[in-house]
Each structure stands twice: as structure tokens, then as C-alpha cells.
Design a protein around this motif. Structure first.
Motif, short mmCIF file in Angstrom:
data_model
loop_
_atom_site.label_atom_id
_atom_site.label_comp_id
_atom_site.label_asym_id
_atom_site.label_seq_id
_atom_site.Cartn_x
_atom_site.Cartn_y
_atom_site.Cartn_z
N SER A 174 53.40 51.55 34.06
CA SER A 174 52.21 52.22 34.40
C SER A 174 52.68 53.31 35.14
CB SER A 174 51.59 51.55 35.29
OG SER A 174 50.76 50.37 34.76
N SER A 175 51.78 54.54 35.47
CA SER A 175 51.98 55.45 36.31
C SER A 175 51.80 55.23 37.64
CB SER A 175 50.96 56.62 35.89
OG SER A 175 49.57 56.17 36.23
N ASP A 176 52.44 56.06 38.45
CA ASP A 176 52.37 55.61 40.00
C ASP A 176 50.95 55.39 40.35
OD1 ASP A 176 54.77 55.94 40.46
OD2 ASP A 176 54.75 57.76 41.15
N LYS A 177 49.97 56.07 39.92
CA LYS A 177 48.48 56.00 40.14
C LYS A 177 47.91 54.74 39.91
CE LYS A 177 43.93 58.17 39.99
NZ LYS A 177 43.23 59.30 39.27
N GLY A 178 48.34 54.46 38.44
CA GLY A 178 47.72 53.07 37.78
C GLY A 178 48.50 51.84 38.27
N ARG A 179 49.81 52.11 38.68
CA ARG A 179 50.45 50.84 39.40
C ARG A 179 49.98 50.69 40.83
NH1 ARG A 179 55.00 53.46 39.80
NH2 ARG A 179 55.65 52.72 37.56
N GLY A 180 49.41 51.81 41.50
CA GLY A 180 48.95 51.40 42.95
C GLY A 180 47.65 50.80 42.83
N LYS A 181 46.74 50.94 41.70
CA LYS A 181 45.32 50.27 41.47
C LYS A 181 45.81 48.61 41.40
CE LYS A 181 42.89 53.90 39.54
NZ LYS A 181 42.12 54.55 38.58
N ILE A 182 47.01 48.54 40.73
CA ILE A 182 47.07 47.06 40.26
C ILE A 182 47.62 46.44 41.85
CG2 ILE A 182 48.53 45.36 38.97
CD1 ILE A 182 48.58 47.62 36.71
N LEU A 183 48.54 47.15 42.56
CA LEU A 183 49.21 46.48 43.64
C LEU A 183 48.08 46.50 44.81
CD1 LEU A 183 52.55 48.57 43.61
CD2 LEU A 183 52.24 46.43 43.09
N LYS A 184 47.11 47.15 44.68
CA LYS A 184 45.97 47.07 45.46
C LYS A 184 45.30 45.89 45.46
CE LYS A 184 43.32 48.74 48.65
NZ LYS A 184 43.82 49.09 50.35
N ARG A 185 45.23 45.16 44.16
CA ARG A 185 44.69 44.09 43.86
C ARG A 185 45.59 42.79 44.10
NH1 ARG A 185 39.66 43.84 41.76
NH2 ARG A 185 39.97 41.67 41.13
N LEU A 186 47.08 42.88 44.33
CA LEU A 186 47.83 41.90 44.35
C LEU A 186 48.05 41.78 46.10
CD1 LEU A 186 50.65 42.78 41.82
CD2 LEU A 186 49.52 40.38 42.42
N GLU A 187 47.57 42.77 46.79
CA GLU A 187 47.80 42.53 48.26
C GLU A 187 47.15 41.03 48.72
OE1 GLU A 187 45.72 45.70 50.45
OE2 GLU A 187 47.10 47.32 49.65
N GLY A 188 47.79 40.28 49.41
CA GLY A 188 47.72 39.08 50.11
C GLY A 188 48.45 38.19 49.02
#
Length: 641
Positions: A542-556
């Protein structure tokens, strides 16, 4: 010791035990030569000799510190073997010991063992090679020719002697090859003798793979390609390989009726393709001509019959994988076109169809590259690529193959032949064609194309290979009846399919579906043997922007991921592709559970690789290091792109 053993056996009389009628077709010949295992007249080592060779094997396993000690030990053991090599080789303990010993022997010592195994006329080679234990010894001895160059090029005062010893070993291998050619049908049809022929083909072609080991029932070897190592061979081997392949081609009829000879022919084509491409091209053409010239029903290609046979289908797979462009085009146009769906639905024929799909995309990729080279050449005044450019009519082959298979995709899915679908997706990813069409077809096949709101459900459906109604326990195919269902049923082929789709130019559909998964589902995905590869592929590409959206959901979820055997690997892959800001967010969450992570068998490696101790105590220095790594990664990605 061994002399006394033979004397006792002669006194007792050999060959008195009865054998089952029809056990082999050689009668007393088998008794005299100690052929198959369990033969009543077979010579055996006595208990004392077996104990001796067992101790020799144990000593060889320990290794030697001094070269002189090793050479003396080998010489002493060979003295015990001399005169009784056939008996030792055909005994289980003796065979294992000789296999350990031969790699430590000099070329002349190996030649002496081979000479005794075959006797002056080479008449014993067949009996020993076709024995369950003896065949392994012959293979091990033949493999030692790979040290021919190493020994012959050593600059010592005994250089002439070493060359002579290598010549002796060369002569013994040629003698063995002559015996094989004289008895080719018996060798290639024999379960143990065929392995000797396959090893002989390897050394005559100048390449060797790992030594053969006893396979276990049920092991999957279809997609396992052994790594081959090339070595220099004497000139005589080039001519002998030509003679041996000619003899094999005279018996090509055996390769389509029996899996054992079929494996020999596959080896022949593979090694020739590697080191004798012109010879391989001739062999491929002659084999294909034989397969396509057999009698069949009017209007039906005989190749369709062979594709459904377990023995010949493996051979056809090899032919497809090694074929040059024109032969591959002929196979498709004249024999397979219009039959692909039926073949893909067959339990055996679907495997050659997978190879055909892969080969077609491969040549399409080559064609694009050659075409670009021609354009460059025209601009600079050079046109060396003209002949290859004319091969571009092969392009429609993959497109036609795709259009044909896509019509039966739901039937293929229902038959469970997911390998065909996965390979079709991988070929689309490689060639860059038909990607959108395949995605839409898969959406329809899994019943999530209409209404559009179902699109976000595609990822769980693809990974589980279940339709929308089955996965969400819905009784109707109309409307949006989706309810929240925990991620489950991730299967191997579903994972492979999504990994192939993740290589497509447009993968926003998969990423949108991934972002709808709950954090608990993402953790399940990261910890699953098949799902972990999917999550890694989607995030890292993924792009940095798309990766950031996924990592946001992985928090916790980073701490439980780090504490999982598979999840920790996914987390490391995410870390390697993440930006500095993303790394900082991950580290910030992980350091809150320092004691838990540092004491865990998997998480402690994550702690060390992410340098989290530095993150806690030397934050500025940690950020400088991460920024430097990020710049290097971007630089290399730009170069590779």
C-alpha cells in the motif's frame, strides 16, 4: 571377515528359499545378481560384518580432525570392502555406510568401487542398480564425478596420477551408461533402477541437485523444484548424453503408460533444457510428436487423453514448462483450444492447464520486453530483436486462454480446482492484462457483485472461498442482508488468490474491504498461517496514506501481534515498510508493555529489532536512526523501480 561369511553361505547353499511365482521375469538371473529386495538367493552380510559397518558409519558421522587420519580410515574400510563390494552395497547397513564413505574417497577409489560393482564386463551393474540398497550406492558413486574438475586441476607433483584416476572414474561412468543403454527398458521401468538413470542423466549433463532421500507416503512434490548446481564435465559426457537420450527416445512409448519411466523422461528434458538447450528443443519436439500422433477418436486430439492420465500428464506438464514459443503455440492452437474448461474440471488434467496458463503469461511478458528493445533499437539504428519481435502473435494465446477459462470459473470453483483460478490471477498480475475483468468475474462468482454495498465483503469471501450467502448465513441472494460475522475459515488457496490479486494495478477494492474488518478480525488475520501472508501483502504494497489507514485500525493490537509466532513476523514486515511516523506510533504502544514483551519468546525479538530500549531512553538518537533507514529504503526502491 567377509571371506568367512561367503564360505558359510556357500556351505549352506544359495537360492533354496522359494519365491512367489511371477515375482519377476528374469528367473534365476535375479538370484545370481541379487536383484530385488526379498529375493531368496540374495547374498547377505553376516552379523559380525553388519556390526563392523555399523561402527564404521558411526565413526564417519563423528568426522575427522586430520586429513591423514581420514584417508587412512577410508583406505582401511575399502580394504574390507574389496572383493565383496556387491554384497556390502546390497546390504542395508553396508549400503548406508558406503554412501557416507564415497564422498570421502578419491576419484580412483570411487572408480575401483564402481569397477567392482559392475565387474570387468559391467554385467553386475544392472543387478546392483536395481536393488533397493545397491541403487543408492551406485547413485552416490556416480555423483562423485562432480569432483572431477576439482581433482584434475590440482597442481601437485602427482598431477598425472590424479588425471589418470579421474579418467578411470570417467571410464566407469561411461561403462555404466553403456549397460543402461543396453538394458534401457528394464532400468527405466524399475522403481530403483530408474533413479540411477536419472542421476546418470544429471551428471552427463553436468548438473546435480541434492542427494535423493527416501520419500514418505503422502508427501507433496509436484511444485518442489530442486536446486541444481553446474559443474565441468569431460567431453565424452556430451556425446554419451546424446546417445543415452537417443536410446530413451526409442522407448518413449513407456513414458506415457508408467509413472516411473515418465519421471526419467522429465529428468532428461529438465537437465537438457538447462545445459543442452538445442538438444532439449529436439527432444521436446519428438516427444510432442509422439504424444500427438497416437490413435484417438475421430476429431479428438490424442493429447486430451494423455492429459487425463497420471503418468503422461506429469510429462506434459514438464513439456509445457520447458517449451519454446512456437511449440507452446502449436499445443494450444491445434490440441487444447476450446477444451480448456473441460480439462480444468478434470482431477488430473487441471494441473497441465495451470502450467499452460503460467507459460503463456511468461512469454507475453518476454514479448513486451523484446518489443521495447526493438523500439529502442530502431531509434539507435539497430534491429537485432527482429526475430523475437515477430513472435508477438503469441500474445493472443493468453488472452484467448483467459477468455475461455473465465467462462467456466464458477464450475471450476465448484469443482475445487482452485489452483487453476490462482494461477489465472497470478498470470494476470504478471502480464498486466484482464485484471479488471477477473476481479468482476470473481465478485459475481462469490455473489458480492450486486448490490454494490457487498463489494466491501469481498476479502473475507475470497480468503474463505465461500459465497456471500454461505459466509453470512443469509437465505436470500437479494438485498444487503450482511451481519457482522467474525473472520474465520481462511484457507490456503484463498490466501494465495488474494496475494495474487494484491499484485494487480488496481487493488482499492481489497484495501477497502480490509479497512472494514474489526481490530479483532485483523488480529485473527495476522495470527493465521494463511491469513498472515494476506495481511502482509496488502499492507506492505500500500501507499503510505493507505497503510496509515490500516495501521490506524490495528491500534491496540500490536502487543498481541508481537506475542504471536506469525503475528510477530507480520509486524516486522509492516515495520520494514512503514514510515518513521508510523514506526513511532507502533513503538509508543509497544513500550507500554515492556515487561510482557521482553519476557515473551516471540515478542522479545520484536523488542530487540525495533530497538525499543533506545526509543525509551534515547528517543532523539532512535529517530535519527529510523530516518536514515527510511531514506535508504526509499533510495533503493527508487533504483529498483
Amino acid at each position: 571377515m567377509l571371506a568367512k561369511t561367503e564360505e558359510r553361505k556357500r556351505q549352506k547353499g544359495e537360492g533354496k528359499k522359494r519365491r512367489h511365482p511371477g515375482e519377476d521375469g528374469e528367473g534365476g538371473e535375479r538370484k545370481r545378481k541379487g536383484g530385488e529386495e526379498g529375493g531368496g538367493g540374495r547374498k547377505r552380510l553376516d552379523a559380525l560384518s553388519v556390526g563392523y559397518f555399523r561402527r564404521v558409519g558411526e565413526r564417519l558421522s563423528e568426522g575427522f580432525e586430520e586429513k591423514e587420519e581420514r584417508e587412512m580410515f577410508v583406505e582401511n574400510v575399502l580394504t574390507e570392502v574389496k572383493g565383496k563390494a556387491v554384497v556390502v552395497a546390497m546390504d542395508q547397513t553396508g549400503s548406508i555406510t558406503l554412501q557416507q564413505l564415497l564422498p570421502l574417497c578419491s576419484p580412483d577409489q570411487v572408480a575401483e568401487v564402481l569397477a567392482e560393482l559392475g565387474d570387468p564386463a559391467g554385467s553386475e551393474f544392472k543387478g546392483v542398480s536395481c536393488d533397493r540398497c545397491g541403487g543408492h550406492v551406485v547413485e552416490s558413486a556416480v555423483r562423485q564425478i562432480s569432483r572431477w574438475t576439482e581433482s584434475s586441476q590440482k597442481e601437485t607433483t602427482e598431477e598425472d596420477d590424479k588425471k589418470e584416476s579421474c579418467d578411470l572414474l570417467e571410464a566407469q561412468l561411461l561403462s555404466l551408461s553403456q549397460v543402461v543403454r543396453d538394458n534401457i527398458a528394464e532400468f527405466i521401468k524399475h522403481v530403483h533402477g530408474s533413479h540411477v538413470v536419472r542421476t546418470l542423466l544429471h551428471v552427463l549433463a553436468g548438473c546435480l541437485g541434492p542427494a535423493r532421500t527416501e520419500s514418505r507416503p503422502g508427501t507433496k512434490e509436484r511444485n518442489i523444484a530442486p536446486q541444481l548446481t553446474d559443474f565441468e564435465i569431460p567431453t565424452s559426457f556430451w556425446y554419451e548424453l546424446k546417445s543415452l537420450t537417443e536410446t530413451l527416445m526409442d522407448n518413449v512409448n513407456l513414458s506415457v503408460t508408467d509413472g516411473v519411466p515418465s519421471a526419467v523422461f522429465q529428468t532428461m528434458l529438465t537437465v537438457c533444457h538447462r545445459n543442452r538447450p538445442k538438444l532439449c528443443k529436439q527432444l521436446l519436439k519428438r516427444t510432442t510428436e509422439y504424444l500427438t500422433s497416437r490413435n484417438a477418436a475421430p476429431g479428438v486430439s490424442p493429447l486430451l487423453v494423455f492429459l487425463k492420465d497420471p503418468a503422461s500428464s506429469r510429462l506434459i506438464e514438464t513439456i509445457i514448462q520447458l517449451s519454446h514459443k512456437s511449440l507452446l503455440r502449436d499445443l494450444y492452437k491445434n490440441h487444447l483450444k476450446g477444451q480448456l474448461v473441460d480439462l480444468a474440471l478434470h482431477s488430473i488434467a487441471n494441473f497441465p492447464i495451470q502450467r499452460l496458463t503460467a507459460a503463456s503469461a511468461k512469454y507475453k511478458l518476454v514479448g513486451h520486453y523484446v518489443g521495447m528493445s526493438l523500439v529502442t533499437g530502431l531509434k539507435s539504428g539497430f534491429c537485432e530483436w527482429k526475430d523475437d519481435f515477430l513472435s508477438l502473435p503469441l500474445f493472443p494465446q493468453f488472452l484467448g486462454l483467459f477468455d475461455e477459462l473465465i467462462q467456466g470459473i464458477e464450475a471450476i470453483l465448484a469443482a475445487g480446482h482452485m489452483g487453476v483460478i490462482v494461477q489465472l490471477a497470478e498470470s494476470c498480475a504478471v502480464g498486466g492484462e484482464k485484471q479488471e475483468e477477473l476481479i468482476q468475474c470473481l465478485l459475481r462468482a462469490f455473489h458480492c457483485a450486486e448490490p454494490g454495498s457487498r463489494h466491501v465483503s469481498c476479502l473475507p469471501l475470497f480468503m474463505s472461498l465461500l459465497t456471500y450467502e454461505v459466509y453470512y448465513h443469509s437465505d436470500t441472494a437479494e438485498g444487503n442482508t450482511q451481519t457482522e460475522v467474525p473472520l474465520s475459515s481462511i484457507c490456503y488457496h484463498g490466501s494465495r488468490l488474494v496475494q495474487a490479486l494484491a499484485k494487480f494495478k488496481e487493488r482499492s477494492l481489497l484495501l477497502s474491504s480490509l479497512r472494514t474488518l474489526t481490530p479483532a478480525d485483523l488480529l485473527t488475520l495476522a495470527s493465521d498461517p494463511s491469513g498472515s501472508h494476506v495481511l502482509q501483502a496488502l499492507i506492505t504494497t500500500s501507499s503510505d496514506k493507505g497503510r496509515g489507514k490500516i495501521l490506524k485500525r490495528l491500534e491496540g493490537q500490536y502487543v498481541p501481534m508481537a506475542s504471536s509466532r506469525l503475528g510477530s513476523r507480520v509486524l516486522e514486515a509492516i515495520w520494514n515498510s512503514a514510515s518513521v511516523s508510523h514506526r513511532q506510533s507502533i513503538a509508543q504502544e509497544l513500550v507500554l508493555s515492556e515487561s510482557q514483551l521482553r519476557s515473551h519468546q516471540f515478542a522479545r525479538h520484536v523488542w530487540a529489532k525495533f530497538a525499543l530500549s533506545h526509543f525509551i531512553h534515547r528517543r532523539t538518537h532512535w529517530q535519527e536512526i529510523q530516518s536514515g533507514e527510511s531514506k535508504k529504503r526509499k533510495l533503493f526502491s527508487d533504483i529498483l523501480a
